[in-house]
Design a protein around this motif. Structure first.
Motif, mmCIF file in Angstrom:
data_model
loop_
_atom_site.group_PDB
_atom_site.id
_atom_site.type_symbol
_atom_site.label_atom_id
_atom_site.label_comp_id
_atom_site.label_asym_id
_atom_site.label_seq_id
_atom_site.Cartn_x
_atom_site.Cartn_y
_atom_site.Cartn_z
ATOM 1 N N LEU A 61 12.356 19.700 8.232
ATOM 2 C CA LEU A 61 11.493 19.036 7.266
ATOM 3 C C LEU A 61 10.087 18.755 7.779
ATOM 4 O O LEU A 61 9.246 18.264 7.037
ATOM 5 C CB LEU A 61 12.146 17.722 6.801
ATOM 6 N N GLY A 62 9.854 19.006 9.059
ATOM 7 C CA GLY A 62 8.528 18.780 9.605
ATOM 8 C C GLY A 62 8.177 17.331 9.848
ATOM 9 O O GLY A 62 7.012 16.986 9.992
ATOM 10 N N ILE A 63 9.190 16.467 9.912
ATOM 11 C CA ILE A 63 8.964 15.045 10.185
ATOM 12 C C ILE A 63 9.205 14.822 11.668
ATOM 13 O O ILE A 63 10.312 14.993 12.162
ATOM 14 C CB ILE A 63 9.904 14.159 9.345
ATOM 15 N N TYR A 64 8.154 14.440 12.372
ATOM 16 C CA TYR A 64 8.257 14.258 13.816
ATOM 17 C C TYR A 64 9.151 13.098 14.196
ATOM 18 O O TYR A 64 9.157 12.067 13.534
ATOM 19 C CB TYR A 64 6.876 14.023 14.435
ATOM 20 N N GLN B 92 1.742 11.468 6.415
ATOM 21 C CA GLN B 92 2.076 11.922 5.085
ATOM 22 C C GLN B 92 0.814 12.235 4.294
ATOM 23 O O GLN B 92 -0.216 11.621 4.500
ATOM 24 C CB GLN B 92 2.840 10.828 4.346
ATOM 25 N N GLU B 93 0.931 13.153 3.387
ATOM 26 C CA GLU B 93 -0.155 13.398 2.458
ATOM 27 C C GLU B 93 -0.063 12.372 1.344
ATOM 28 O O GLU B 93 1.025 11.901 1.008
ATOM 29 C CB GLU B 93 -0.049 14.812 1.894
ATOM 30 N N SER B 94 -1.200 12.035 0.769
ATOM 31 C CA SER B 94 -1.160 11.073 -0.322
ATOM 32 C C SER B 94 -0.468 11.685 -1.529
ATOM 33 O O SER B 94 -0.460 12.902 -1.702
ATOM 34 C CB SER B 94 -2.572 10.626 -0.687
ATOM 35 N N GLY B 95 0.135 10.855 -2.321
ATOM 36 C CA GLY B 95 0.837 11.327 -3.503
ATOM 37 C C GLY B 95 1.783 10.274 -4.031
ATOM 38 O O GLY B 95 1.786 9.138 -3.580
ATOM 39 N N THR B 96 2.587 10.679 -4.946
ATOM 40 C CA THR B 96 3.498 9.768 -5.614
ATOM 41 C C THR B 96 4.677 9.403 -4.729
ATOM 42 O O THR B 96 5.210 10.245 -4.023
ATOM 43 C CB THR B 96 4.029 10.429 -6.906
ATOM 44 N N THR B 97 5.074 8.155 -4.795
ATOM 45 C CA THR B 97 6.298 7.681 -4.162
ATOM 46 C C THR B 97 7.136 7.032 -5.246
ATOM 47 O O THR B 97 6.631 6.239 -6.027
ATOM 48 C CB THR B 97 5.999 6.646 -3.063
ATOM 49 N N ILE B 98 8.405 7.376 -5.291
ATOM 50 C CA ILE B 98 9.302 6.769 -6.268
ATOM 51 C C ILE B 98 10.080 5.664 -5.576
ATOM 52 O O ILE B 98 10.639 5.859 -4.502
ATOM 53 C CB ILE B 98 10.265 7.816 -6.855
ATOM 54 N N PHE B 99 10.115 4.510 -6.215
ATOM 55 C CA PHE B 99 10.886 3.384 -5.706
ATOM 56 C C PHE B 99 11.720 2.863 -6.856
ATOM 57 O O PHE B 99 11.182 2.395 -7.850
ATOM 58 C CB PHE B 99 9.943 2.295 -5.174
ATOM 59 N N LEU C 260 0.806 -1.218 0.000
ATOM 60 C CA LEU C 260 0.000 0.000 0.000
ATOM 61 C C LEU C 260 0.839 1.268 0.000
ATOM 62 O O LEU C 260 0.364 2.335 -0.359
ATOM 63 C CB LEU C 260 -0.921 0.014 1.222
ATOM 64 N N GLY C 261 2.071 1.160 0.429
ATOM 65 C CA GLY C 261 2.931 2.330 0.506
ATOM 66 C C GLY C 261 4.085 2.056 1.441
ATOM 67 O O GLY C 261 4.242 0.952 1.945
ATOM 68 N N ILE C 262 4.890 3.062 1.674
ATOM 69 C CA ILE C 262 6.033 2.929 2.571
ATOM 70 C C ILE C 262 5.575 3.247 3.989
ATOM 71 O O ILE C 262 5.006 4.301 4.243
ATOM 72 C CB ILE C 262 7.179 3.853 2.136
ATOM 73 N N GLY C 263 5.842 2.343 4.916
ATOM 74 C CA GLY C 263 5.454 2.525 6.304
ATOM 75 C C GLY C 263 6.548 3.147 7.151
ATOM 76 O O GLY C 263 6.281 3.673 8.222
ATOM 77 N N GLY C 264 7.769 3.137 6.694
ATOM 78 C CA GLY C 264 8.867 3.746 7.431
ATOM 79 C C GLY C 264 10.193 3.450 6.777
ATOM 80 O O GLY C 264 10.332 2.454 6.089
ATOM 81 N N VAL C 265 11.154 4.317 6.974
ATOM 82 C CA VAL C 265 12.522 4.086 6.546
ATOM 83 C C VAL C 265 13.385 4.261 7.779
ATOM 84 O O VAL C 265 13.321 5.290 8.454
ATOM 85 C CB VAL C 265 12.960 5.070 5.437
#
Length: 122
Positions: free
Chosen positions: A28-31, A40-47, A5-10
């Protein structure tokens, strides 16, 4: 068939994790994961894999692990095992946020699969 479904964490190593987390939050506003979950807002993820000799993102020995959110962890485990891929699960990895399993890609890089708890999937 189950799907990612998407990336859950790195997750990555740092000499001073608290300072680095503070930098990511500030700039960057990442807690910090110890404070809150980053929504995260929905959108494109590049892999996309890079050549093994790339200098785009650092040293070759740089440690990393990608966490993918999945919709059916049991289905993934079944399909991966049927394909001859070793899957590791541990009850201590599972918590109120969901269930987890780990595999390794063909180069030995760790990959974590996460099925969020129904209350987390929101």
């Amino acid at each position: 068939m189950p799907k990612v479904l998407g990336i859950g964490g790195v997750f990555f190593r740092a000499a001073d994790p608290a300072a680095l987390a503070e930098w990511y939050e500030k700039h960057l506003g990442i807690y910090d994961l110890h404070k809150s979950v980053w929504h995260q807002e929905s959108g494109t993820t590049i892999f996309g894999p890079f050549a093994e000799n790339t200098d785009y993102f650092g040293r070759r020995e740089q440690a990393w692990m990608v966490n993918f959110r999945v919709d059916d962890l049991d289905g993934f485990i079944e399909n991966l095992t049927a394909s001859g891929i070793a899957v590791e699960t541990r009850s201590e990895w599972d918590s109120e946020v969901g269930r987890f399993a780990r595999i390794h890609d063909p180069e030995g890089n760790p990959i974590e699969l996460w099925e969020p708890a129904k209350t987390q999937a929101g």
